[in-house]
Design a protein around this motif. Structure first.
Motif, PDB file in Angstrom:
ATOM      1  N   LYS A 159       0.844  -1.202   0.000  1.00 42.64           N
ATOM      2  CA  LYS A 159       0.000   0.000   0.000  1.00 42.64           C
ATOM      3  C   LYS A 159       0.876   1.247   0.000  1.00 42.64           C
ATOM      4  N   ASN A 198       2.798   3.580   2.829  1.00 49.72           N
ATOM      5  CA  ASN A 198       2.517   2.886   4.081  1.00 49.72           C
ATOM      6  C   ASN A 198       3.789   2.733   4.925  1.00 49.72           C
ATOM      7  N   SER A 216      -1.459   1.731  -6.048  1.00 49.57           N
ATOM      8  CA  SER A 216      -1.419   0.371  -5.506  1.00 49.57           C
ATOM      9  C   SER A 216      -2.726  -0.333  -5.846  1.00 49.57           C
ATOM     10  N   THR A 227      -5.168  -4.084  -5.104  1.00 52.68           N
ATOM     11  CA  THR A 227      -5.314  -5.307  -4.314  1.00 52.68           C
ATOM     12  C   THR A 227      -5.652  -6.482  -5.212  1.00 52.68           C
TER      13      THR A 227
END
Ligand code: NOJ
Length: 763
Positions: free
Chosen positions: A230, A233, A520, A522
């Motif tokens: 992420k 992060n 980013s 997922t």
């Protein structure tokens, strides 16, 4: 426990990894007593505190300096600061005329006339674009990568730029992180060599030449390890990963003479790296003796407030300056706070002298004091940018970057005549997406599309059907991509075209701006409705060549299982379509090898070849208690280093010159490679080792050498490698380089999934 036979002190013993970010104002050495250092010292003596702070201040240029200044807000303030001599650098001002205009203010209107250094994100080319950096890394061709950086430097410097914010040398193991497209992949050895090639390409042999620019190793350090991929992060990694995986490419860049470093947005084990004295003073400027300067990332000094490391701007400025962040990128923190901090005795003036000395030194090296307008030649700008020579160079780089992932029954190369070919996919005709992310100076719609490239081969009938869109729209500002996730219009037409064709070429993947900073993901599957399109076409004609466009490893297990030929074509820049067509038609035999492991699904990520064995590496007794997932195979879809050719290679005769060595011996390894196919081909011969027992556990494989060879059909070649003590050791948890005696394995092959192995012992 094995005996330590050599200990090279890479870090001084006084440095302990945690707890070293004290406020002690450490001094570092930039001074080499050169002519330039003497000039720097003389100039420093003339400067007021405010002028010194000014050199440490970098502004983004967002106004048209050759026209009227916009009214109000920070633009006016920036003008005023520029005229006061409170700006040392600007970024993203570009064009010989524009740069000349800001430079003129700095040189002719300020008290000391110190020229600006103009920075820009020249990430994979300036206007003529090379493949994205991850794609270039897939070439494993260091000369070609160096050349690509030198083309970028030639164009950028002709447009007034003195300094690129590249190369990004962050190791990336997590394909969810959008910025893996900017780096060289997952391996510190390959990453280090590519870092050096890029630095050499940008900087050349002479930084003062008009066609070279200063490079910047970024993001120092560990940004690539952002938790869960992420963006921005937290990063929490151990010392072994820091020293053995993260830092080597930065050290390699420093050794290659990179003139600047950029720190980054992440924290590392609780300390935002912009405020890390340990990284910047102790390691970079201390142990590595780096005498260039460090620029912060965009307002990363201010971000220490959000991180909860500084209570306000004043404290953030203090921490960053003391920690060795020499220049504040667009944060306004130094220019607002630093002079007062020095006057209040909180920050020593020597800290400013060190930072400013470093910045001035690079400006002198670039020749900016001799002629501040040397990079502002509009005639040269017109001649150099987009030249035929540059187009040829980026085409060459693009072809070398393509990786053939699968080629069942030799479906590729395509026959050049008598075929009915359906070309399907919105990305196939797209002239912007192949330019990839990070292309500020290039123009939209300037890539050669795959459609255009294939149209040059006129012996077949080519039927192009766009099918459903990938991106519905992208915003002009920041290029945010709105994906098409529902609209399947065009699907029927694609199916019909496939039905009546001999071969279907499908160009699918990520839109160019789906990777890069702030991108980013997922989900690593084909975005939007493309998987549906692929499966629908497959049902009517399985004779498919899938050409992938993407800026990160994708999880394409279904495609691997069903589609006979898969070509990894990334985003290849300006010459994309020509490169892809030459490969599809066999005029160029692909030789690229993956610089990052491709997972079977997103749940396997982070997945990388140089993992640790664990205590339970295999299922011994047919039970569940071993290191694996219960719902997916343990192996990756495509391993690091994988890549096929239109010919085949056989490895044989792996030999070592002895079976036992002492630490100062060279381990000589040879292997024979034979081209067993029908056409000439290039192969990247890869050598890996495993240190079987270590005081710090060692990975199951580590790349230590590779060589690219070209072989005619039927011809064999013996490839020789030498492993010396630099190849056999590792960094321990105190950051010391150690080589330990014991048993090693050496592996040879055309990927990290190697075919041959031998053993040796280090006494
Ligand atoms: C932020 C990015 O992280 C960095 O890589 C880039 O160079 C700067 N912005 C300047 O554009």
């Amino acid at each position: 426990m094995k005996q330590c036979v050599i200990q090279m002190f890479i870090l001084s013993l006084s440095i302990i990894f945690t707890g070293c970010d004290s406020n002690k104002q450490k001094q570092t050495t930039r001074h080499m007593n050169t002519e330039i250092d003497k000039k720097v010292d003389s100039l420093l003596k003339l400067m007021t505190i405010e002028e010194k702070v000014g050199q440490m201040n970098q502004y983004n240029g967002f106004w048209d300096v050759t026209g009227p200044a916009p009214e109000g807000g920070s633009a006016e303030k920036k003008y005023e600061h520029l005229r006061n001599g409170w700006v040392g650098s600007m970024l993203t001002v570009r064009g010989a005329k524009e740069v000349r205009a800001v430079q003129k203010i700095a040189v002719e209107e300020t008290r000391l006339g110190i020229p600006l250094i103009i920075g820009f994100d020249v990430i994979h080319g300036y206007k003529t674009l090379s493949p994205i950096p991850l794609a270039e890394a897939a070439s494993w061709d260091l000369k070609a990568i160096e050349k690509s950086a030198s083309v970028a430097a030639a164009e950028a410097s002709a447009s007034g730029i003195n300094w690129t914010f590249g190369p990004m040398v962050d190791i990336g193991r997590d394909a969810r992180w959008g910025r893996v497209m900017e780096g060289a992949g997952e391996d510190p050895f390959l990453g280090s060599l590519i870092a050096q090639a890029r630095v050499k390409g940008f900087q050349g042999d002479d930084l003062s030449a008009v066609n070279t620019i200063a490079a910047c190793a970024k993001h120092f350090a560990a940004y690539g390890f952002a938790e869960a991929g992420k963006e921005y992060n937290t990063v929490d990694i151990g010392t072994s990963t820091l020293h053995n995986i993260v830092l080597p490419p930065f050290k390699a860049a420093a050794e290659a003479g990179v003139r600047t470093f950029m720190n980054s947005f992440n924290e590392l084990n609780g300390v935002p790296v912009t405020g890390s004295s340990y990284l910047q003073r102790d390691i970079l400027k201390g142990e590595w003796g780096f005498n260039g300067f460090v620029v912060s990332d965009w307002a990363s000094i201010n971000e220490m407030i959000s991180w909860g490391h500084a209570k306000d701007k004043r404290e953030a400025a203090k921490i960053a300056a003391i920690a060795g962040s020499d220049m504040d990128m667009e944060g306004n923190v130094y220019v607002e706070e630093l002079a007062q901090l020095v006057k209040d005795g909180v920050v020593e003036e020597a800290i400013l002298d060190d930072a400013v000395g470093r910045i001035l030194k690079v400006k002198f090296e670039l020749g900016l004091f001799d002629d501040p307008y040397k990079y502002c030649d509009e005639t040269r700008e017109k001649e150099v940018i987009g030249s035929k020579k540059h187009r040829e160079a980026v085409l060459d780089m693009a072809k070398k970057s393509i990786v053939l992932l699968k080629n069942k029954n030799n479906l590729l190369p395509l026959k050049k005549e008598g075929q009915k070919i359906a070309l399907i996919g919105a990305l196939a005709s797209d002239k912007s997406s192949p330019l990839g992310s990070w292309r500020i100076a290039s123009d939209d719609e300037t890539a050669v599309s795959v459609l255009e490239g294939m149209q040059k081969y006129t012996g077949n009938s080519l039927n192009y059907v766009k099918g459903p869109d990938v991106a519905l729209e992208t915003t002009t500002f920041l290029h945010e991509v709105k994906l098409n996730t529902t609209d399947t219009s065009g699907l029927e037409e694609a199916i019909n075209a496939a039905k009546s064709s001999d071969v279907v070429v499908m160009v699918l993947g990520e839109y160019g701006f789906q990777t890069g900073e702030g991108r980013s993901r997922t989900n690593l599957q084909l975005p939007g409705v493309q998987q549906e399109l692929l499966e629908a076409v497959y049902k009517v004609n399985p004779n498919i060549v899938l050409v992938l466009n993407n800026g990160r490893p994708l999880a394409i297990s279904w495609a691997d299982e069903h589609i006979p030929a898969i070509v990894e074509a990334w985003q290849l820049g300006t010459e994309t379509g020509n490169a892809v067509a030459e490969v599809l038609y066999g005029d160029y035999n692909p030789s690229g090898k993956l610089p990052m492991t491709f997972p079977r699904n997103v749940g396997q990520v982070p997945i990388y070849y140089n993992y640790k064995n664990t205590g339970r590496p295999v299922d011994k007794d047919d039970n569940v208690f071993w290191s694996h997932y219960v719902d997916v195979d343990k192996t990756p879809l495509y391993p690091f280093g994988h890549g096929l050719s239109y010919t085949s290679f056989e490895y044989s005769d792996l030999k070592l010159n002895a079976s036992t060595f002492s630490v100062n011996d060279d381990v000589q390894v040879s292997v024979t490679v034979t081209n067993t196919g029908k056409v000439e081909g290039k192969e990247v011969v890869q050598l890996y080792i495993r240190d079987l027992v270590g005081s710090i556990t060692r990975p199951v494989k580590e790349l230590k050498a590779f060589e690219m060879i070209t072989l005619q059909p039927g011809v064999s070649k013996t490839v020789n490698f030498v492993l010396n003590k630099e190849a056999l050791g590792f960094y321990n948890n105190e950051g010391k380089y150690v080589i330990e005696s014991g048993d090693f394995k050496v592996f040879l092959g055309g990927s990290s999934d190697t075919v041959l192995e031998a053993d040796f012992t280090l006494e």
